[in-house]
Design a protein around this motif. Structure first.
Motif, PDB file in Angstrom:
ATOM      1  N   LEU A  14     -16.532  -5.355   8.552  1.00  0.00           N
ATOM      2  CA  LEU A  14     -16.035  -4.375   9.514  1.00  0.00           C
ATOM      3  C   LEU A  14     -15.063  -5.105  10.437  1.00  0.00           C
ATOM      4  O   LEU A  14     -15.369  -6.189  10.942  1.00  0.00           O
ATOM      5  CB  LEU A  14     -17.205  -3.783  10.315  1.00  0.00           C
ATOM      6  N   LYS A  15     -13.883  -4.527  10.612  1.00  0.00           N
ATOM      7  CA  LYS A  15     -12.852  -5.181  11.439  1.00  0.00           C
ATOM      8  C   LYS A  15     -12.318  -4.176  12.450  1.00  0.00           C
ATOM      9  O   LYS A  15     -12.049  -3.020  12.084  1.00  0.00           O
ATOM     10  CB  LYS A  15     -11.665  -5.634  10.567  1.00  0.00           C
ATOM     11  N   THR A  16     -12.119  -4.606  13.684  1.00  0.00           N
ATOM     12  CA  THR A  16     -11.455  -3.709  14.642  1.00  0.00           C
ATOM     13  C   THR A  16     -10.033  -3.472  14.131  1.00  0.00           C
ATOM     14  O   THR A  16      -9.427  -4.359  13.523  1.00  0.00           O
ATOM     15  CB  THR A  16     -11.380  -4.319  16.060  1.00  0.00           C
TER      16      THR A  16
ATOM     17  N   GLY B 181     -13.330  -9.954  16.326  1.00  0.00           N
ATOM     18  CA  GLY B 181     -13.384  -8.520  16.020  1.00  0.00           C
ATOM     19  C   GLY B 181     -13.700  -8.262  14.562  1.00  0.00           C
ATOM     20  O   GLY B 181     -13.208  -7.301  13.980  1.00  0.00           O
ATOM     21  N   GLN B 182     -14.526  -9.137  13.958  1.00  0.00           N
ATOM     22  CA  GLN B 182     -14.917  -8.953  12.551  1.00  0.00           C
ATOM     23  C   GLN B 182     -16.402  -9.217  12.389  1.00  0.00           C
ATOM     24  O   GLN B 182     -16.956 -10.084  13.055  1.00  0.00           O
ATOM     25  CB  GLN B 182     -14.198  -9.953  11.645  1.00  0.00           C
ATOM     26  N   ALA B 183     -17.045  -8.463  11.501  1.00  0.00           N
ATOM     27  CA  ALA B 183     -18.465  -8.709  11.234  1.00  0.00           C
ATOM     28  C   ALA B 183     -18.752  -8.435   9.761  1.00  0.00           C
ATOM     29  O   ALA B 183     -18.317  -7.419   9.216  1.00  0.00           O
ATOM     30  CB  ALA B 183     -19.315  -7.793  12.110  1.00  0.00           C
TER      31      ALA B 183
ATOM     32  N   LEU C  44     -13.674  -0.462   7.599  1.00  0.00           N
ATOM     33  CA  LEU C  44     -14.628  -1.209   6.789  1.00  0.00           C
ATOM     34  C   LEU C  44     -13.942  -1.554   5.483  1.00  0.00           C
ATOM     35  O   LEU C  44     -13.433  -0.684   4.781  1.00  0.00           O
ATOM     36  CB  LEU C  44     -15.893  -0.387   6.525  1.00  0.00           C
ATOM     37  N   GLU C  45     -13.915  -2.867   5.192  1.00  0.00           N
ATOM     38  CA  GLU C  45     -13.284  -3.334   3.959  1.00  0.00           C
ATOM     39  C   GLU C  45     -14.342  -3.819   2.989  1.00  0.00           C
ATOM     40  O   GLU C  45     -15.329  -4.440   3.409  1.00  0.00           O
ATOM     41  CB  GLU C  45     -12.410  -4.558   4.273  1.00  0.00           C
ATOM     42  N   GLY C  46     -14.103  -3.603   1.710  1.00  0.00           N
ATOM     43  CA  GLY C  46     -14.962  -4.198   0.701  1.00  0.00           C
ATOM     44  C   GLY C  46     -14.791  -5.709   0.729  1.00  0.00           C
ATOM     45  O   GLY C  46     -13.686  -6.199   0.978  1.00  0.00           O
ATOM     46  N   PHE C  47     -15.893  -6.444   0.515  1.00  0.00           N
ATOM     47  CA  PHE C  47     -15.806  -7.903   0.502  1.00  0.00           C
ATOM     48  C   PHE C  47     -15.148  -8.347  -0.801  1.00  0.00           C
ATOM     49  O   PHE C  47     -15.545  -7.927  -1.873  1.00  0.00           O
ATOM     50  CB  PHE C  47     -17.212  -8.500   0.622  1.00  0.00           C
ATOM     51  N   VAL C  48     -14.128  -9.178  -0.699  1.00  0.00           N
ATOM     52  CA  VAL C  48     -13.423  -9.641  -1.893  1.00  0.00           C
ATOM     53  C   VAL C  48     -13.947 -11.029  -2.269  1.00  0.00           C
ATOM     54  O   VAL C  48     -13.887 -11.954  -1.465  1.00  0.00           O
ATOM     55  CB  VAL C  48     -11.891  -9.744  -1.620  1.00  0.00           C
ATOM     56  N   ASP C  49     -14.473 -11.125  -3.470  1.00  0.00           N
ATOM     57  CA  ASP C  49     -14.980 -12.412  -3.942  1.00  0.00           C
ATOM     58  C   ASP C  49     -13.806 -13.178  -4.543  1.00  0.00           C
ATOM     59  O   ASP C  49     -13.675 -13.320  -5.754  1.00  0.00           O
ATOM     60  CB  ASP C  49     -16.074 -12.138  -4.993  1.00  0.00           C
TER      61      ASP C  49
ATOM     62  N   PHE D  31      -9.228 -17.973  -4.244  1.00  0.00           N
ATOM     63  CA  PHE D  31      -8.718 -18.717  -3.085  1.00  0.00           C
ATOM     64  C   PHE D  31      -7.762 -17.827  -2.291  1.00  0.00           C
ATOM     65  O   PHE D  31      -7.453 -16.714  -2.727  1.00  0.00           O
ATOM     66  CB  PHE D  31      -8.042 -20.043  -3.484  1.00  0.00           C
ATOM     67  N   GLU D  32      -7.344 -18.324  -1.136  1.00  0.00           N
ATOM     68  CA  GLU D  32      -6.397 -17.573  -0.300  1.00  0.00           C
ATOM     69  C   GLU D  32      -5.021 -18.235  -0.350  1.00  0.00           C
ATOM     70  O   GLU D  32      -4.919 -19.461  -0.459  1.00  0.00           O
ATOM     71  CB  GLU D  32      -6.882 -17.517   1.144  1.00  0.00           C
ATOM     72  N   ALA D  33      -3.993 -17.418  -0.291  1.00  0.00           N
ATOM     73  CA  ALA D  33      -2.619 -17.926  -0.279  1.00  0.00           C
ATOM     74  C   ALA D  33      -1.815 -17.066   0.691  1.00  0.00           C
ATOM     75  O   ALA D  33      -2.345 -16.082   1.240  1.00  0.00           O
ATOM     76  CB  ALA D  33      -2.025 -17.852  -1.691  1.00  0.00           C
TER      77      ALA D  33
ATOM     78  N   ASN E 195      -4.001  -9.066   2.183  1.00  0.00           N
ATOM     79  CA  ASN E 195      -4.993  -8.976   3.257  1.00  0.00           C
ATOM     80  C   ASN E 195      -4.341  -8.516   4.544  1.00  0.00           C
ATOM     81  O   ASN E 195      -4.795  -7.572   5.173  1.00  0.00           O
ATOM     82  CB  ASN E 195      -5.686 -10.328   3.451  1.00  0.00           C
ATOM     83  N   GLU E 196      -3.248  -9.170   4.909  1.00  0.00           N
ATOM     84  CA  GLU E 196      -2.679  -8.911   6.234  1.00  0.00           C
ATOM     85  C   GLU E 196      -1.202  -9.280   6.268  1.00  0.00           C
ATOM     86  O   GLU E 196      -0.790 -10.210   5.576  1.00  0.00           O
ATOM     87  CB  GLU E 196      -3.432  -9.794   7.236  1.00  0.00           C
ATOM     88  N   ILE E 197      -0.438  -8.579   7.100  1.00  0.00           N
ATOM     89  CA  ILE E 197       0.972  -8.934   7.331  1.00  0.00           C
ATOM     90  C   ILE E 197       1.083  -9.429   8.770  1.00  0.00           C
ATOM     91  O   ILE E 197       0.614  -8.743   9.686  1.00  0.00           O
ATOM     92  CB  ILE E 197       1.904  -7.712   7.166  1.00  0.00           C
TER      93      ILE E 197
HETATM   94  P1  AMP Z   1      -8.199 -11.471   8.693  1.00  0.00           P
HETATM   95  O1  AMP Z   1      -8.393 -11.497  10.166  1.00  0.00           O
HETATM   96  O2  AMP Z   1      -8.183 -10.104   8.099  1.00  0.00           O
HETATM   97  O3  AMP Z   1      -7.019 -12.295   8.263  1.00  0.00           O
HETATM   98  O4  AMP Z   1      -9.481 -12.224   8.070  1.00  0.00           O
HETATM   99  C1  AMP Z   1      -9.775 -13.577   8.366  1.00  0.00           C
HETATM  100  C2  AMP Z   1     -10.437 -14.245   7.181  1.00  0.00           C
HETATM  101  O5  AMP Z   1     -11.673 -13.579   6.855  1.00  0.00           O
HETATM  102  C3  AMP Z   1      -9.617 -14.182   5.883  1.00  0.00           C
HETATM  103  O6  AMP Z   1      -8.652 -15.202   5.855  1.00  0.00           O
HETATM  104  C4  AMP Z   1     -10.707 -14.341   4.852  1.00  0.00           C
HETATM  105  O7  AMP Z   1     -11.092 -15.691   4.727  1.00  0.00           O
HETATM  106  C5  AMP Z   1     -11.859 -13.548   5.443  1.00  0.00           C
HETATM  107  N1  AMP Z   1     -11.793 -12.153   4.985  1.00  0.00           N
HETATM  108  C6  AMP Z   1     -11.139 -11.141   5.608  1.00  0.00           C
HETATM  109  N2  AMP Z   1     -11.258  -9.977   4.924  1.00  0.00           N
HETATM  110  C7  AMP Z   1     -11.995 -10.245   3.833  1.00  0.00           C
HETATM  111  C8  AMP Z   1     -12.466  -9.456   2.747  1.00  0.00           C
HETATM  112  N3  AMP Z   1     -12.189  -8.141   2.641  1.00  0.00           N
HETATM  113  N4  AMP Z   1     -13.213 -10.084   1.792  1.00  0.00           N
HETATM  114  C9  AMP Z   1     -13.497 -11.405   1.878  1.00  0.00           C
HETATM  115  N5  AMP Z   1     -13.092 -12.198   2.896  1.00  0.00           N
HETATM  116  C10 AMP Z   1     -12.349 -11.645   3.867  1.00  0.00           C
END
Ligand code: AMP
Length: 361
Positions: free
Chosen positions: A149-151, A160-162, A184-189, A192-194, A270-272
């Motif tokens: 869950l993210k604000t 602001g994330q849980a 609310l976002e689905g958890f992504v397994d 790696f991140e890029a 994920n984010e811009i």
């Molecule tokens: P964000 O603030 O959205 O950039 O999220 C911070 C970090 O939380 C990301 O770089 C990921 O490591 C992790 N994260 C965020 N959203 C997800 C998601 N939907 N599934 C898995 N990990 C996430």
């Protein structure tokens, strides 16, 4: 109202809202191009004030001081995105603001941002609007057992994330946000991140850096490594994603697209970030034109610089008390310290970049 139809000639002034390390490195890049900066920050001890001839200290919604700032600048940009939209709109009535209010509004709110990305045909994690306890429970039911869950607004570095593992968790997490609208976002397994750091010129030019692989610790970027484990085809796809976003926003400046690389190779947005980005700091040493110079070029209407990489690089953040070891760090790579006096835990105090001979992608 000032306009900027031609490139801003040397001697002109670029205004930067925000005086943190990003503003500081932008100001240093502008100085190299013969441009001056005026930096606006809400506290007097901003790291960027150490490297600019013109500083304004005032709250970000002080319309009178924003007016004085507009008078002092030929074009205005910003180094962080959590700015009051009405302040940017006010500035935009007096001086060109790049990137503009539209790009800022689109990326300030996670729901608007993800909806925009999805409409472009790009992939994201599944996401649902959560504005009530009931919506929190319903949304959780649509996921496969795990979510975050993210604000919608004002989140950074994991704030602001849980993580939520049940409908009860989702409801409790929403209550802990004290009514702030969320998604609310689905958890992504992910594997790696890029990220792709790219520039889009006001005239449609586009330039993307090679995407680094990013490791986080305690929600803070630990390191960016380039080249990443992305294949050549994925690198091409990542850059195409950034181009689609830059074009659709009619963007002017540097921006970053954070990506999750899925287990079967898919790229999820994920984010811009509508600004220069921590995962692009390695470009200072490894590229002819750094992300900071590139941003200044883009907002000043100059031709974009060459984003090609002439070395492999690993950039590590220096966080909190790690900066005490500056003498040792100074021996092991290109050291950047941001001039912050107080080394609070979790605070980004500097970064270190190490170069290696180029691996061609
Ligand atoms: P964000 O603030 O959205 O950039 O999220 C911070 C970090 O939380 C990301 O770089 C990921 O490591 C992790 N994260 C965020 N959203 C997800 C998601 N939907 N599934 C898995 N990990 C996430």
């Amino acid at each position: 109202m000032k306009t900027l139809d031609k490139p801003l000639a040397p001697g002109g002034t670029v205004g930067i809202i925000g005086g943190g390390q990003l503003g500081r490195m932008l100001a240093m890049a502008a100085a190299r191009l013969g441009l001056k900066t005026c930096i606006y920050n809400d506290a007097a001890d901003a790291p960027a004030f150490q490297v600019t001839p013109n500083a304004i200290v005032a709250p970000y919604d002080d319309l009178e001081q924003l007016g004085n700032f507009a008078d002092a600048c030929d074009v205005v940009t910003f180094e962080f995105e959590n700015l009051p939209a009405h302040a940017i709109a006010h500035l935009g009535e007096h001086v060109p603001v790049r990137p503009g209010a539209h790009a800022l509004a689109m990326t300030q709110d996670r729901l608007t941002e993800k909806t925009f990305v999805e409409k472009l045909g790009l992939k994201t994690a599944p996401f649902f609007e959560v504005s009530s306890a009931e919506q929190a429970r319903d949304a959780f039911g649509k996921l496969n057992g795990r979510g975050i869950l993210k604000t919608r607004r004002f989140g950074y570095d994991g704030k602001g994330q849980a993580k939520v593992m049940s409908a009860d968790d989702a409801e409790k997490a929403f209550a802990s946000f004290k009514g702030a609208p969320a998604i609310l976002e689905g958890f992504v397994d992910f594997s790696f991140e890029a990220s792709v750091v790219a520039a889009h010129g006001a005239n449609g030019q586009f330039a993307a850096y090679d995407p680094p692989e990013n490791d986080h610790e305690n929600h803070i970027l630990r390191r960016s490594t380039v080249p990443s484990r992305l294949t050549a085809a994925q690198v091409k796809e990542a850059k195409a994603i950034a181009k689609a976003i830059g074009d659709a926003l009619d963007y002017a400046g540097v921006f970053a697209v954070e990506l999750f690389v899925g287990k079967s190779g898919e790229l999820l947005v994920n984010e811009i970030a509508p600004r220069v980005h921590n995962t692009g700091h390695w470009t200072i040493e490894a590229c002819q034109c750094s992300q900071f110079e590139q941003h200044i070029r883009a907002v000043a209407g100059w031709p974009l610089g060459d984003p090609a990489r002439h070395a492999d690089a690993v950039m590590e953040n220096i966080i909190g008390a790690e900066a005490d070891a500056w003498e040792t760090l100074a021996k092991s790579g290109a050291l950047h310290l941001y001039g912050k006096t107080e080394a609070r835990p979790g605070r980004k105090m500097g970064h270190l970049t190490r170069l290696k001979p180029l691996t061609k992608l």
